[in-house]
Design an enzyme around this catalytic site. Structure first.
Site, PDB file in Angstrom:
ATOM      1  N   ASN A  29       5.495 -37.606  17.518  1.00 26.95           N
ATOM      2  CA  ASN A  29       6.070 -38.144  18.750  1.00 26.95           C
ATOM      3  C   ASN A  29       5.083 -37.992  19.893  1.00 26.95           C
ATOM      4  O   ASN A  29       4.276 -37.059  19.918  1.00 26.95           O
ATOM      5  CB  ASN A  29       7.377 -37.430  19.106  1.00 26.95           C
ATOM      6  CG  ASN A  29       7.157 -36.011  19.596  1.00 26.95           C
ATOM      7  OD1 ASN A  29       6.738 -35.154  18.835  1.00 26.95           O
ATOM      8  ND2 ASN A  29       7.448 -35.771  20.864  1.00 26.95           N
ATOM      9  N   CYS A  30       5.123 -38.949  20.826  1.00 28.99           N
ATOM     10  CA  CYS A  30       4.376 -38.824  22.071  1.00 28.99           C
ATOM     11  C   CYS A  30       5.389 -38.659  23.195  1.00 28.99           C
ATOM     12  O   CYS A  30       6.513 -38.223  22.956  1.00 28.99           O
ATOM     13  CB  CYS A  30       3.464 -40.035  22.287  1.00 28.99           C
ATOM     14  SG  CYS A  30       4.323 -41.615  22.435  1.00 28.99           S
ATOM     15  N   MET A  31       5.038 -39.008  24.415  1.00 26.18           N
ATOM     16  CA  MET A  31       5.933 -38.778  25.547  1.00 26.18           C
ATOM     17  C   MET A  31       7.205 -39.616  25.463  1.00 26.18           C
ATOM     18  O   MET A  31       8.272 -39.190  25.895  1.00 26.18           O
ATOM     19  CB  MET A  31       5.205 -39.095  26.858  1.00 26.18           C
ATOM     20  CG  MET A  31       4.099 -38.111  27.192  1.00 26.18           C
ATOM     21  SD  MET A  31       4.710 -36.478  27.622  1.00 26.18           S
ATOM     22  CE  MET A  31       5.390 -36.796  29.250  1.00 26.18           C
ATOM     23  N   ARG A  33       7.673 -42.121  22.504  1.00 28.96           N
ATOM     24  CA  ARG A  33       7.797 -42.866  21.255  1.00 28.96           C
ATOM     25  C   ARG A  33       7.793 -41.943  20.035  1.00 28.96           C
ATOM     26  O   ARG A  33       7.065 -40.956  19.993  1.00 28.96           O
ATOM     27  CB  ARG A  33       6.643 -43.875  21.118  1.00 28.96           C
ATOM     28  CG  ARG A  33       6.507 -44.760  22.331  1.00 28.96           C
ATOM     29  CD  ARG A  33       5.327 -45.697  22.227  1.00 28.96           C
ATOM     30  NE  ARG A  33       5.150 -46.428  23.495  1.00 28.96           N
ATOM     31  CZ  ARG A  33       4.492 -47.552  23.623  1.00 28.96           C
ATOM     32  NH1 ARG A  33       3.916 -48.104  22.577  1.00 28.96           N
ATOM     33  NH2 ARG A  33       4.395 -48.152  24.794  1.00 28.96           N
TER      34      ARG A  33
END
Length: 552
Positions: A29-31, A33
């Site tokens: 996961n990113c910020m 997504r």
């Protein structure tokens, strides 16, 4: 158990049930997504993923094995945790694969070889940086507070010794993080591209400071002794600087940039052979070697080479001694290889990239270059390739000590907010669409733009185009102030939040407060231009039958 927790569990479970049969290779996961990598590409029904409650949008570049499921900040981290619990607790199928499954796997592997290398590389960059962004934000806030302290006394600490100590405390957090970052980045980069993390970390450490450079020059080169005597009547100080010759090759210490071995290193002119003669300061300056200024470019080149070299060595190294001698041989080889080849190459690459963006964002072309970059940034976000700007951010930090590009690109988000404001008034009163905009507009002001992009502008095409056009105006404004007002505004960190949340991390060449004024003015201009161009676009295209405005 709260309904919110259950909702996140259900969302994670719904997503897992939809994707598990396609073979989950990896997930991160990113910020905003959840990024899934699947064995089978281009077969998952994206529309089914979009129907899962809480999913804002799904991005899947054709031919890629990655699916980017946009859930929004905060939510994505919690859904990821639930998704991981489900994936870890689900037993894998260990049965013998059928002939059809083997054929599909071979087909998949062949497709992998033909996949878009740029898309794959950018996807891996996003995975590398995503967990590090909160650290940049935290360290950047410390740096912002330190900058406010410095500006409050106009960099004159006399009579403000206590405040100066607090300034040092806040500033050291930022300094330490930027130093340690290259080690962490090296580890994650090596793992993402199939190498050993510890080798990447060591290579990253070689670019942290000038300690490695100085030791090599001491061992393999020559040193020059100069006398520093800047104050009349003071005792002269003898200082050793690095230069003169390396491996028997003469090097002009006053023109270190023109020699291959020193071209990739920063030069420091703080040492000089100065003295007073009859009350007049005379002498000449000498450059000293600093740390490699290729920074991230050098780490990327070094680790890439080390990955291939490690695989080559491991093929012929006996298994019984490979765990000891393979990493030792790789590290020793690349300590020297870095200095002889990679540091100079990364120095020239750094110069090329920084010069290109300096051409676009500095000087006479600054207003037009900043306008162009701001205008295309929303398009980069849509395709998930905005992480590709990160190496550029670091190059600009090395060159200017501030990231002059990030705030310009962040102004595109302000235009998107302005677009959403216009669409709020265009939408039917009391309708669902207007309520959806109202719920997403506050996060938009704070720099969280994905809900507005994928829920408001992109599905209707014209508003997305007007938001991109609207972003060019504040970009031009910032570039014009840089060129004609001599105010170079930027972020104190390579990356961070956008929107109003970025304000504590903003500074400028003219001071912190001037930077605040420029950034806030750019945001306001972005709101106005995005709103104005969207109203204009609606007036022109509202009766076009090919465009579904869907204002209910």
């Amino acid at each position: 158990m709260s309904s919110k927790k259950i909702s996140q569990q259900k969302m994670a479970n719904d997503l897992y049930q939809l994707v598990k049969k396609y073979g989950i290779l990896d997930y991160e996961n990113c910020m905003t997504r959840l990024r899934l990598k699947l064995k089978q590409k281009d077969v998952l029904d994206i529309e089914l993923l979009k129907k899962v409650p809480g999913v804002i949008n799904v991005i899947h570049p054709k031919g890629s094995d990655e699916y980017q499921i946009i859930l929004g900040p905060g939510t994505v981290a919690k859904v990821y945790d639930e998704f991981k619990k489900i994936a870890d607790s689900t037993p894998t199928n260990s049965t013998t694969p059928s002939l059809k499954e083997v054929a599909n796997q071979v087909k998949f592997e062949n497709q992998q070889k033909r996949s878009n290398l740029i898309t794959t590389a950018l996807s891996k960059f996003a995975k590398i940086f995503a967990p590090l962004i909160p650290a940049f934000i935290g360290a950047g806030l410390f740096a912002g507070i330190a900058g406010i302290m410095q500006s409050s006394v106009q960099n004159n600490w006399q009579g403000h010794e206590t405040l100066q100590k607090w300034y040092s405390v806040f500033n050291i957090v930022n300094t330490v993080w930027l130093q340690v970052f290259l080690v962490i980045f090296g580890w994650r980069f090596a793992e993402a591209f199939g190498g050993k993390g510890y080798i990447g970390a060591i290579i990253g450490a070689l670019f942290m400071s000038n300690a490695f450079t100085n030791q090599l020059w001491t061992a393999l080169g020559t040193t020059t002794t100069v006398t520093v005597d800047f104050k009349e009547g003071a005792n002269p100080v003898t200082v050793t600087i690095f230069g003169g010759a390396f491996l028997g090759i003469n090097i002009d210490v006053n023109h270190l940039w023109y020699n291959w071995f020193t071209s990739g290193l920063t030069t420091v002119s703080s040492y000089a052979d100065y003295h007073y003669l009859d009350g007049t300061l005379v002498g000449h300056s000498l450059d000293s070697l600093g740390s490699p200024h290729g920074s991230m470019f050098g780490v990327i080149l070094g680790i890439t080479g080390a990955i291939y070299f490690e695989k080559f060595v491991s093929k012929w190294m006996p298994d019984v001694v490979s765990p000891i001698f393979t990493p030792f041989l790789v590290i020793v080889t690349f300590m020297v290889f870095n200095f002889l080849l990679i540091i100079p190459l990364s120095g020239y690459l750094f110069l090329a990239v920084s010069t290109a963006f300096q051409f676009l964002t500095q000087g006479i072309f600054a207003p037009f270059g900043d306008a162009l970059l701001a205008g295309i940034f929303l398009i980069c976000v849509v395709f998930g390739i905005h992480q590709g700007f990160l190496p550029v951010y670091f190059a600009l930090m090395v060159k200017y000590n501030i990231n002059t590009l990030f705030p310009v690109l962040a102004l595109a988000g302000a235009s998107q907010v302005g677009c959403a404001i216009a669409m709020f008034f265009i939408a039917n009163k009391g309708g669902t669409f207007r309520k959806q905009i109202a719920s997403a507009i506050v996060p938009g002001f704070l720099g969280i733009g994905e809900p507005l992009i994928y829920g408001v502008s992109l599905p209707r095409i014209v508003p997305f185009v007007t938001a991109c056009i609207g972003a060019m105006l504040p970009g031009f404004f910032v570039g014009a102030l840089n060129q004609w007002g001599h105010i170079n505004m930027g972020l104190l960190m390579p990356t961070g939040p956008s929107g109003l949340l970025a304000l504590p991390m903003i500074t400028s060449s003219a001071g912190v407060w001037q930077g605040y004024v420029v950034y806030i003015s750019g945001l306001v201009l972005g709101y106005i231009s995005g709103c104005g161009f969207t109203f204009l676009g609606y007036k022109i295209f509202k009766n076009n039958a090919k465009i579904n405005w869907n204002l209910a």
